[in-house]
Design a protein around this motif. Structure first.
Motif, mmCIF file in Angstrom:
data_model
loop_
_atom_site.group_PDB
_atom_site.id
_atom_site.type_symbol
_atom_site.label_atom_id
_atom_site.label_comp_id
_atom_site.label_asym_id
_atom_site.label_seq_id
_atom_site.Cartn_x
_atom_site.Cartn_y
_atom_site.Cartn_z
ATOM 1 N N SER A 3 -3.051 15.262 -2.516
ATOM 2 C CA SER A 3 -3.558 13.913 -2.790
ATOM 3 C C SER A 3 -2.738 12.886 -2.015
ATOM 4 C CB SER A 3 -3.455 13.611 -4.288
ATOM 5 O OG SER A 3 -2.088 13.553 -4.689
ATOM 6 N N ASN A 4 -3.271 11.671 -1.937
ATOM 7 C CA ASN A 4 -2.536 10.589 -1.269
ATOM 8 C C ASN A 4 -1.193 10.340 -1.948
ATOM 9 O OD1 ASN A 4 -4.459 10.135 0.662
ATOM 10 N ND2 ASN A 4 -5.454 8.457 -0.436
ATOM 11 N N VAL A 5 -1.182 10.422 -3.281
ATOM 12 C CA VAL A 5 0.053 10.181 -4.039
ATOM 13 C C VAL A 5 1.107 11.213 -3.670
ATOM 14 C CG1 VAL A 5 1.079 10.137 -6.338
ATOM 15 C CG2 VAL A 5 -1.152 9.066 -5.948
ATOM 16 N N THR A 6 0.712 12.488 -3.577
ATOM 17 C CA THR A 6 1.648 13.554 -3.224
ATOM 18 C C THR A 6 2.211 13.347 -1.829
ATOM 19 O OG1 THR A 6 0.488 15.151 -4.626
ATOM 20 C CG2 THR A 6 1.914 16.037 -2.910
ATOM 21 N N LEU A 7 1.353 12.965 -0.895
ATOM 22 C CA LEU A 7 1.808 12.754 0.480
ATOM 23 C C LEU A 7 2.748 11.564 0.570
ATOM 24 C CD1 LEU A 7 -1.487 13.431 2.473
ATOM 25 C CD2 LEU A 7 0.452 14.960 2.138
ATOM 26 N N LEU A 8 2.434 10.494 -0.145
ATOM 27 C CA LEU A 8 3.315 9.325 -0.142
ATOM 28 C C LEU A 8 4.660 9.654 -0.776
ATOM 29 C CD1 LEU A 8 0.723 6.556 -1.092
ATOM 30 C CD2 LEU A 8 1.926 6.760 1.077
ATOM 31 N N ASP A 9 4.628 10.417 -1.866
ATOM 32 C CA ASP A 9 5.881 10.820 -2.521
ATOM 33 C C ASP A 9 6.738 11.668 -1.588
ATOM 34 O OD1 ASP A 9 5.285 9.471 -4.821
ATOM 35 O OD2 ASP A 9 4.549 11.225 -5.911
ATOM 36 N N SER A 10 6.099 12.538 -0.806
ATOM 37 C CA SER A 10 6.848 13.389 0.121
ATOM 38 C C SER A 10 7.546 12.561 1.193
ATOM 39 C CB SER A 10 5.908 14.402 0.791
ATOM 40 O OG SER A 10 5.075 13.773 1.755
ATOM 41 N N LEU A 11 7.049 11.362 1.440
ATOM 42 C CA LEU A 11 7.639 10.471 2.440
ATOM 43 C C LEU A 11 8.609 9.473 1.825
ATOM 44 C CD1 LEU A 11 4.329 9.719 4.380
ATOM 45 C CD2 LEU A 11 6.161 11.242 5.114
ATOM 46 N N GLY A 12 8.744 9.527 0.504
ATOM 47 C CA GLY A 12 9.611 8.570 -0.179
ATOM 48 C C GLY A 12 8.963 7.221 -0.357
ATOM 49 N N LEU A 13 7.632 7.162 -0.273
ATOM 50 C CA LEU A 13 6.886 5.911 -0.437
ATOM 51 C C LEU A 13 6.135 5.958 -1.757
ATOM 52 C CD1 LEU A 13 5.392 5.698 3.166
ATOM 53 C CD2 LEU A 13 7.480 4.636 2.326
ATOM 54 N N GLU A 14 6.468 5.063 -2.649
ATOM 55 C CA GLU A 14 5.856 5.082 -3.978
ATOM 56 C C GLU A 14 4.950 3.867 -4.147
ATOM 57 O OE1 GLU A 14 9.055 5.305 -6.702
ATOM 58 O OE2 GLU A 14 9.633 7.344 -6.120
ATOM 59 N N PHE A 15 3.897 3.831 -3.325
ATOM 60 C CA PHE A 15 2.955 2.720 -3.395
ATOM 61 C C PHE A 15 1.826 3.058 -4.352
ATOM 62 C CE2 PHE A 15 4.036 2.173 1.348
ATOM 63 C CZ PHE A 15 5.237 1.575 1.008
ATOM 64 N N SER A 16 1.426 2.111 -5.150
ATOM 65 C CA SER A 16 0.236 2.316 -5.971
ATOM 66 C C SER A 16 -0.983 1.953 -5.125
ATOM 67 C CB SER A 16 0.290 1.414 -7.214
ATOM 68 O OG SER A 16 0.194 0.054 -6.840
ATOM 69 N N LYS A 17 -2.156 2.294 -5.633
ATOM 70 C CA LYS A 17 -3.379 1.987 -4.888
ATOM 71 C C LYS A 17 -3.518 0.475 -4.708
ATOM 72 C CE LYS A 17 -8.339 2.918 -4.860
ATOM 73 N NZ LYS A 17 -9.470 3.557 -5.564
ATOM 74 N N ARG A 18 -3.095 -0.271 -5.709
ATOM 75 C CA ARG A 18 -3.188 -1.725 -5.636
ATOM 76 C C ARG A 18 -2.335 -2.257 -4.479
ATOM 77 N NH1 ARG A 18 -0.022 -5.709 -7.623
ATOM 78 N NH2 ARG A 18 1.268 -4.209 -8.752
ATOM 79 N N ILE A 35 7.538 8.456 9.764
ATOM 80 C CA ILE A 35 6.556 8.856 8.754
ATOM 81 C C ILE A 35 5.713 10.024 9.260
ATOM 82 C CG2 ILE A 35 4.407 8.120 7.639
ATOM 83 C CD1 ILE A 35 5.697 5.376 7.232
ATOM 84 N N SER A 36 5.277 9.955 10.501
ATOM 85 C CA SER A 36 4.464 11.032 11.075
ATOM 86 C C SER A 36 5.260 12.323 11.176
ATOM 87 C CB SER A 36 3.950 10.622 12.455
ATOM 88 O OG SER A 36 3.105 9.492 12.352
ATOM 89 N N ASP A 37 6.502 12.209 11.645
ATOM 90 C CA ASP A 37 7.346 13.406 11.784
ATOM 91 C C ASP A 37 7.635 14.031 10.425
ATOM 92 O OD1 ASP A 37 7.394 13.039 14.496
ATOM 93 O OD2 ASP A 37 9.338 12.011 14.516
ATOM 94 N N ASN A 38 7.938 13.206 9.447
ATOM 95 C CA ASN A 38 8.242 13.723 8.107
ATOM 96 C C ASN A 38 7.015 14.351 7.460
ATOM 97 O OD1 ASN A 38 10.860 12.832 8.371
ATOM 98 N ND2 ASN A 38 10.522 10.910 7.274
ATOM 99 N N GLU A 63 -2.795 4.042 11.121
ATOM 100 C CA GLU A 63 -3.639 5.057 10.491
ATOM 101 C C GLU A 63 -3.178 6.454 10.891
ATOM 102 O OE1 GLU A 63 -8.327 5.121 9.959
ATOM 103 O OE2 GLU A 63 -7.757 5.769 11.973
ATOM 104 N N ILE A 64 -3.120 7.328 9.912
ATOM 105 C CA ILE A 64 -2.716 8.708 10.151
ATOM 106 C C ILE A 64 -3.897 9.625 9.871
ATOM 107 C CG2 ILE A 64 -1.165 10.560 9.425
ATOM 108 C CD1 ILE A 64 0.854 8.471 8.650
ATOM 109 N N ARG A 65 -4.263 10.429 10.858
ATOM 110 C CA ARG A 65 -5.331 11.413 10.684
ATOM 111 C C ARG A 65 -4.699 12.803 10.652
ATOM 112 N NH1 ARG A 65 -10.517 9.590 11.558
ATOM 113 N NH2 ARG A 65 -10.690 7.447 12.349
ATOM 114 N N ILE A 66 -5.022 13.562 9.627
ATOM 115 C CA ILE A 66 -4.407 14.869 9.410
ATOM 116 C C ILE A 66 -5.439 15.976 9.561
ATOM 117 C CG2 ILE A 66 -3.133 16.324 7.774
ATOM 118 C CD1 ILE A 66 -2.274 13.735 6.371
#
Length: 240
Positions: A3-18, A35-38, A63-66
């Protein structure tokens, strides 16, 4: 897969959808590259060895495309023993119950490395003070599979010998021996050694506690050396 939340957490970014939608978070160009490398590293740790990360940069959006690619599946998990000891094989069977790495499931580096720790703890708690487990993973890029191998060198089984204290200044040895969580003559246990160390720290008497396990002697015992650095003692006055 994630999920987006899991990917953000893996990068140390804890952004909410808002935050993502309404409060545009600004990052530098170098931070975007990190961010891309991590993100690539995260996917490889999770068993996606050929993930592709594409970046689309503009003045306002990064934008990041995976393209995840196929996950690599564990085809087999093998245990190679140094001896035919039934005790060792029993300990390994017990350790398997706690291992998250499983055949026919996605390869994860964390599970792969944790299994080595679990195996060494299981054997270390059953009399093998110098156990060594070496791990290897053979990747088949055609079949998208991984063959995992653990080589187990348990060393000799030993019992606790004499425990010696070093660095005692104000404390009495007979009192310190009450903190020992094992008995002389019983099979070695790394867990009980750690419990002894914790008990000495919790006594509040020492700033540093170091425990060294000596070589196995001709009688099959290991001597334990407890090296202590005493802290500042406090006197408590009580009156009634």
């Amino acid at each position: 897969t994630f999920s987006n939340v899991t990917l953000l957490d893996s990068l140390g970014l804890e952004f909410s959808k808002r935050h993502i939608v309404k409060e545009k978070v600004k990052v530098t160009e170098s931070e975007c590259l990190d961010i891309s490398d991590n993100l690539s590293s995260f996917y490889r740790q999770e068993g996606f060895f050929y993930v592709s990360i594409e970046r689309n940069e503009s003045e306002e959006v990064y934008e990041i495309r995976i393209s995840e690619g196929a996950p690599y599946i564990i085809s087999s998990i093998e245990f190679i023993y140094n001896s035919d000891s039934e005790v060792v094989q029993k300990d390994v069977s017990k350790a398997k119950e706690s291992m998250k790495i499983k055949e026919n499931e996605r390869f994860r580096v964390e599970d792969y490395l944790n299994a080595k720790v679990i195996l060494e703890e299981s054997l270390g708690n059953d009399g093998f003070p110098f156990v060594n487990v070496s791990e290897s993973a053979e990747v088949d890029s055609m079949k998208k599979s991984v063959r995992v191998i653990y080589k187990i060198d348990e060393g000799k089984r030993a019992r606790f010998g004499r425990t010696n204290f070093q660095g005692i200044i104000h404390s009495e040895e007979k009192i310190l021996r009450r903190f020992i969580k094992y008995d002389e003559g019983e099979y070695f246990s790394s867990l009980k050694v750690n419990e002894t160390k914790d008990a000495l720290y919790k006594s509040g008497l020492f700033d540093v506690v170091t425990i060294k396990v000596k070589k196995i002697d001709e009688n099959g015992n290991v001597q334990i050396n407890v090296i202590l650095k005493e802290g500042r003692h406090r006197k408590i006055k009580v009156s009634a």
